[in-house]
Design an enzyme around this catalytic site. Structure first.
Site, PDB file in Angstrom:
ATOM      1  N   CYS A   1       0.868  -1.127   0.179  1.00  0.00           N
ATOM      2  CA  CYS A   1      -0.080   0.125  -0.083  1.00  0.00           C
ATOM      3  C   CYS A   1       0.834   1.195   0.109  1.00  0.00           C
ATOM      4  O   CYS A   1       1.427   1.494   0.900  1.00  0.00           O
ATOM      5  CB  CYS A   1      -1.159  -0.020   1.065  1.00  0.00           C
ATOM      6  SG  CYS A   1      -1.669   1.396   1.746  1.00  0.00           S
TER       7      CYS A   1
ATOM      8  N   CYS B   1       0.004   3.632   3.045  1.00  0.00           N
ATOM      9  CA  CYS B   1       0.747   3.100   4.002  1.00  0.00           C
ATOM     10  C   CYS B   1       2.231   3.464   4.219  1.00  0.00           C
ATOM     11  O   CYS B   1       2.825   3.442   5.277  1.00  0.00           O
ATOM     12  CB  CYS B   1       0.689   1.648   4.155  1.00  0.00           C
ATOM     13  SG  CYS B   1      -1.391   1.069   4.011  1.00  0.00           S
TER      14      CYS B   1
END
Length: 109
Positions: A33, A36
Site C-alpha cells: 500500500c 501506508c
C-alpha cells in the site's frame, strides 16, 4: 522498526488492544500500500513522542483476519481506542498534526 511501535495481530489483539486501559492507536496497513508507506514513518514518530501516554502500533491487513472483523474496507485505516473501545477512525492519509490533536484530545479527555 521503532522500539515503541507495537505489532498487533490476531493472537495478541485481546491483550494489546481490547483489554488495554488507556489510549491505543492502531494503524491497519499492508506492505504493498503506497499511502501506508507514507504514513508509516509518521506512526513511528508518534510512537516515540507519545511513549508512556499512548500505545501506538501497526496491524498488517494481509497477515491477519482482525481488519475484516473490524470492518476495515480501505487502508491505511487508523483506529483510536480508549480503554478498549473504538473512539475514532480515519481512513486514508492524515497529516501528523491531525493525529497529534486527536491523541491529545483523547488522552486529556
Amino acid at each position: 522498526m521503532n522500539q515503541h511501535v507495537t505489532t498487533y495481530n490476531d493472537e495478541n489483539w485481546e491483550n494489546e488492544v481490547t483489554s488495554h486501559k488507556g489510549i491505543t492507536l492502531v494503524d491497519v496497513w499492508a506492505p504493498w500500500c503506497g499511502p501506508c508507506k507514507i504514513i508509516g514513518p509518521i506512526i513511528d514518530e508518534l510512537a516515540t513522542e507519545f511513549n508512556g501516554r499512548a500505545k501506538i502500533g501497526k496491524l498488517n491487513a494481509d497477515e491477519n483476519q482482525k481488519p475484516g472483523e473490524l470492518g476495515v474496507s480501505g487502508i491505511p485505516t487508523l483506529i483510536l481506542y480508549k480503554d478498549g473501545k473504538e473512539m475514532d477512525r480515519i481512513v486514508g492519509l492524515a497529516p501528523k498534526n491531525q493525529l497529534v490533536e486527536k491523541l491529545n484530545y483523547y488522552i486529556s479527555g
